[in-house]
Scaffold this motif. Structure first.
Motif, PDB file in Angstrom:
ATOM      1  N   LYS A 163       0.808  -1.226   0.000  1.00 35.17           N
ATOM      2  CA  LYS A 163       0.000   0.000   0.000  1.00 35.17           C
ATOM      3  C   LYS A 163       0.839   1.272   0.000  1.00 35.17           C
ATOM      4  CE  LYS A 163      -4.274  -1.619   1.978  1.00 35.17           C
ATOM      5  NZ  LYS A 163      -5.455  -1.119   1.370  1.00 35.17           N
ATOM      6  N   ARG A 164       2.041   1.234   0.518  1.00 35.13           N
ATOM      7  CA  ARG A 164       2.858   2.445   0.607  1.00 35.13           C
ATOM      8  C   ARG A 164       3.794   2.603  -0.600  1.00 35.13           C
ATOM      9  NH1 ARG A 164       2.390   5.285   5.070  1.00 35.13           N
ATOM     10  NH2 ARG A 164       4.535   5.971   5.172  1.00 35.13           N
ATOM     11  N   THR A 165       3.384   2.069  -1.713  1.00 37.62           N
ATOM     12  CA  THR A 165       4.162   2.173  -2.945  1.00 37.62           C
ATOM     13  C   THR A 165       3.956   3.555  -3.580  1.00 37.62           C
ATOM     14  OG1 THR A 165       3.949  -0.192  -3.352  1.00 37.62           O
ATOM     15  CG2 THR A 165       4.480   1.184  -5.246  1.00 37.62           C
ATOM     16  N   HIS A 166       5.061   4.165  -4.015  1.00 32.42           N
ATOM     17  CA  HIS A 166       4.980   5.426  -4.760  1.00 32.42           C
ATOM     18  C   HIS A 166       4.732   5.098  -6.233  1.00 32.42           C
ATOM     19  CE1 HIS A 166       6.079   8.227  -1.649  1.00 32.42           C
ATOM     20  NE2 HIS A 166       7.156   7.527  -1.349  1.00 32.42           N
ATOM     21  N   VAL A 167       3.805   5.814  -6.856  1.00 25.97           N
ATOM     22  CA  VAL A 167       3.471   5.576  -8.259  1.00 25.97           C
ATOM     23  C   VAL A 167       3.937   6.751  -9.109  1.00 25.97           C
ATOM     24  CG1 VAL A 167       1.598   5.186  -9.910  1.00 25.97           C
ATOM     25  CG2 VAL A 167       1.495   4.159  -7.630  1.00 25.97           C
ATOM     26  N   GLN A 168       4.601   6.425 -10.214  1.00 27.68           N
ATOM     27  CA  GLN A 168       4.985   7.423 -11.199  1.00 27.68           C
ATOM     28  C   GLN A 168       4.450   6.979 -12.561  1.00 27.68           C
ATOM     29  OE1 GLN A 168       9.389   7.792 -10.459  1.00 27.68           O
ATOM     30  NE2 GLN A 168       8.804   9.925 -10.134  1.00 27.68           N
ATOM     31  N   TYR A 169       4.451   7.924 -13.517  1.00 28.00           N
ATOM     32  CA  TYR A 169       3.965   7.650 -14.859  1.00 28.00           C
ATOM     33  C   TYR A 169       5.108   7.834 -15.844  1.00 28.00           C
ATOM     34  CZ  TYR A 169      -0.373   8.199 -12.322  1.00 28.00           C
ATOM     35  OH  TYR A 169      -1.385   8.063 -11.397  1.00 28.00           O
ATOM     36  N   ALA A 170       5.325   6.825 -16.687  1.00 30.73           N
ATOM     37  CA  ALA A 170       6.450   6.821 -17.624  1.00 30.73           C
ATOM     38  C   ALA A 170       5.959   6.822 -19.066  1.00 30.73           C
ATOM     39  CB  ALA A 170       7.317   5.588 -17.374  1.00 30.73           C
ATOM     40  N   ALA A 171       6.780   7.392 -19.939  1.00 33.10           N
ATOM     41  CA  ALA A 171       6.481   7.425 -21.371  1.00 33.10           C
ATOM     42  C   ALA A 171       7.418   6.471 -22.103  1.00 33.10           C
ATOM     43  CB  ALA A 171       6.650   8.840 -21.912  1.00 33.10           C
ATOM     44  N   LEU A 172       6.833   5.548 -22.842  1.00 32.33           N
ATOM     45  CA  LEU A 172       7.600   4.669 -23.727  1.00 32.33           C
ATOM     46  C   LEU A 172       7.523   5.326 -25.098  1.00 32.33           C
ATOM     47  CD1 LEU A 172       7.338   0.786 -23.989  1.00 32.33           C
ATOM     48  CD2 LEU A 172       8.388   2.316 -25.639  1.00 32.33           C
TER      49      LEU A 172
END
Length: 155
Positions: free
Chosen positions: A19-28
């Motif tokens: 639950k304490r995972t940091h989420v980021q958004y990546a571009a392929l």
């Protein structure tokens, strides 16, 4: 800082995360040159490892639009981003003891500029999916890059 996992929809290849995972958004970021698929890798700022452009959620922007913004800031590319998550990978940052999850969105590159916000901090390189998979350090990202197929656009 990072999005809650409660707001993250299921993405291909994503396993259950703490639950304490940091989420980021990546571009392929990808393009077709001479009939061949090429992927864009950039170096990280700290350890200069090959990776994808990625960043934290931005208020008022979808995950895909956030990934596209990061692609511009970190790699100087613009294009058409898909709102469909193509997968993800986990990693750890030296500055944090929490796991990180990068959700990946495909971006077909239409423009590649020499001048962009982080041009002095990173290198960029166009390579085949096979070579991209060899250059990155994360096994999950390597698998995603090796298996990536460009979306076909209808004209």
């Amino acid at each position: 800082m990072g999005a809650s996992l409660d707001t993250v929809s299921r993405a291909p290849g994503i396993r259950q995360m703490p639950k304490r995972t940091h989420v980021q958004y990546a571009a392929l970021c990808y393009r077709i040159r001479d009939g061949k698929l090429q992927l864009l890798l950039i170096t990280s700022r700290g350890r200069k490892r090959w990776t994808l452009p990625k960043g934290w959620p931005m208020p008022g922007r979808s995950p895909a639009k956030t990934a596209a913004r990061e692609a511009w800031e970190e790699a100087g590319v613009k294009g058409m981003v898909s709102e469909l998550c193509v997968g993800g990978y986990t990693y750890h940052k030296r500055s944090s003891n929490r796991p990180h999850l990068a959700l990946v969105y495909a971006l077909e590159v239409m423009e590649c500029d020499k001048r962009f916000p982080e041009r002095g901090e990173r290198k960029r390189r166009w390579v085949s999916p096979k070579r991209a998979a060899e250059l990155v350090d994360h096994p999950e990202l390597s698998k995603l890059l090796r298996g990536f197929r460009a979306f076909s656009r209808k004209h």
